[in-house]
Design a protein around this motif. Structure first.
Motif, PDB file in Angstrom:
ATOM      1  N   ALA A 233       0.822  -1.212   0.000  1.00 60.20           N
ATOM      2  CA  ALA A 233       0.000   0.000   0.000  1.00 60.20           C
ATOM      3  C   ALA A 233       0.854   1.259   0.000  1.00 60.20           C
ATOM      4  N   ASP A 234       1.889   1.303   0.831  1.00 60.57           N
ATOM      5  CA  ASP A 234       2.760   2.485   0.865  1.00 60.57           C
ATOM      6  C   ASP A 234       3.424   2.715  -0.477  1.00 60.57           C
ATOM      7  N   LYS A 235       3.883   1.627  -1.102  1.00 58.46           N
ATOM      8  CA  LYS A 235       4.536   1.761  -2.405  1.00 58.46           C
ATOM      9  C   LYS A 235       3.555   2.284  -3.454  1.00 58.46           C
ATOM     10  N   ALA A 236       2.321   1.796  -3.413  1.00 57.16           N
ATOM     11  CA  ALA A 236       1.322   2.252  -4.386  1.00 57.16           C
ATOM     12  C   ALA A 236       1.033   3.738  -4.203  1.00 57.16           C
ATOM     13  N   ARG A 237       0.919   4.170  -2.969  1.00 53.87           N
ATOM     14  CA  ARG A 237       0.689   5.597  -2.709  1.00 53.87           C
ATOM     15  C   ARG A 237       1.886   6.426  -3.159  1.00 53.87           C
ATOM     16  N   GLY A 238       3.071   5.914  -2.902  1.00 52.38           N
ATOM     17  CA  GLY A 238       4.270   6.620  -3.346  1.00 52.38           C
ATOM     18  C   GLY A 238       4.340   6.726  -4.852  1.00 52.38           C
TER      19      GLY A 238
END
Length: 290
Positions: A233-238
């Motif tokens: 999830a963090d990578k997708a938001r980034g």
């Protein structure tokens, strides 16, 4: 220059983006039925964004029951020009390990219980799906992933199965023999409908597991998938944060060939077209049928 509006279709974790301002949830009506959820409008820097939870908030809707036509139609009515699909997939290749992202460039559609076109009796159209994703968007996603430090592979074939069950071992091996790279349940007919709606479309496939073919990994379970999804999830938001300025600065977006996909696709003579169907196509094909 025409304004680019970016639509993101994916899970709810993608929408909780630091820096997204002017946020509002808004219902968008579609003649094709109910979209999966309200749309979340906002701005990321100077870039207008629209988010759509593909399965609805709380993941209420299984893949087969997603109203793909209403989703794409609603995004078009909301002014979206460029669609990024963020999707969980299983890997069919050793080098595509859980946690990696794949910028897909081809699909094999094995779905069979879904409405796959906005057109039909009374107005027939045939769009090309030879190159089913927008290369321009793929270039931007690749650059944004590199800037965000995300391990992403450019190119790959996504096998779209009906679901909701996962593959049998025999099916998984068959898809591998077809040179497929990842497998999921959601990007068809989504990509086909985006092409009919003259929307630029690209897929970011987030690998969660090795399906069931890998001899050194347990058969896929929902718990395993959710664990990797949360980690992704963090990578997708980034990725979305890094992508926004690329799309905002793109001076060639308005001339992208995706935005004229229907130019020679409608073959029904004007006098033979069904007025009721044409009315429902006012957003999808309005520039050609009005």
């Amino acid at each position: 220059m025409a304004r680019t509006v970016v639509g993101i279709i994916g899970g709810s974790g993608v929408y909780d983006i630091e820096g997204l301002v002017n946020k509002r949830w808004q219902r968008v009506e579609s003649p094709f039925g109910e979209p999966s959820d309200e749309l979340l409008f906002g701005d990321l820097g100077d870039q207008p964004m629209v988010f759509l939870p593909r399965h609805g908030r709380g993941h209420r809707i299984p893949p087969t029951d997603i109203n793909f036509r209403a989703n794409i139609d609603a995004l078009k009515r909301a002014g979206v020009t460029d669609v990024i699909s963020v999707s969980a997939v299983g890997s069919l290749r050793e080098h595509l390990s859980p946690g990696m992202f794949v910028i897909v460039d081809q699909f094999i559609d094995r779905t069979f219980a879904r409405n796959k076109s906005f057109f039909g009796r009374g107005c027939v159209a045939h769009v090309s799906m030879a190159r089913p994703v927008c290369r321009r968007l793929g270039d931007h996603i690749e650059a944004a992933a590199r800037e965000a430090g995300i391990s992403a592979v450019r190119g790959g074939t996504y096998l779209v199965m009906e679901g909701p069950q996962f593959s049998s071992h025999a099916e998984s091996e068959m898809y591998r023999s077809w040179n497929c790279d990842v497998i999921g349940m959601t990007n068809m007919p989504e990509a086909k409908l985006a092409r009919e709606a003259e929307l630029c479309y690209a897929t970011v496939a987030m690998v969660t597991d090795y399906d069931c073919w890998h001899p050194n990994h347990d058969d896929v379970t929902v718990d395993q998938i959710v664990t990797v999804l949360l980690a992704n999830a963090d990578k997708a938001r980034g990725l979305v944060r890094a992508l926004a300025p690329h799309l905002h600065a793109d001076e060639h977006a308005a001339s992208c060939s995706c935005r004229s996909a229907l130019e020679h696709a409608i073959i029904t003579a004007p006098e033979a077209r069904d007025p009721a169907l044409l009315q429902s196509l006012d957003a999808v094909a309005g520039r050609l049928i009005k």
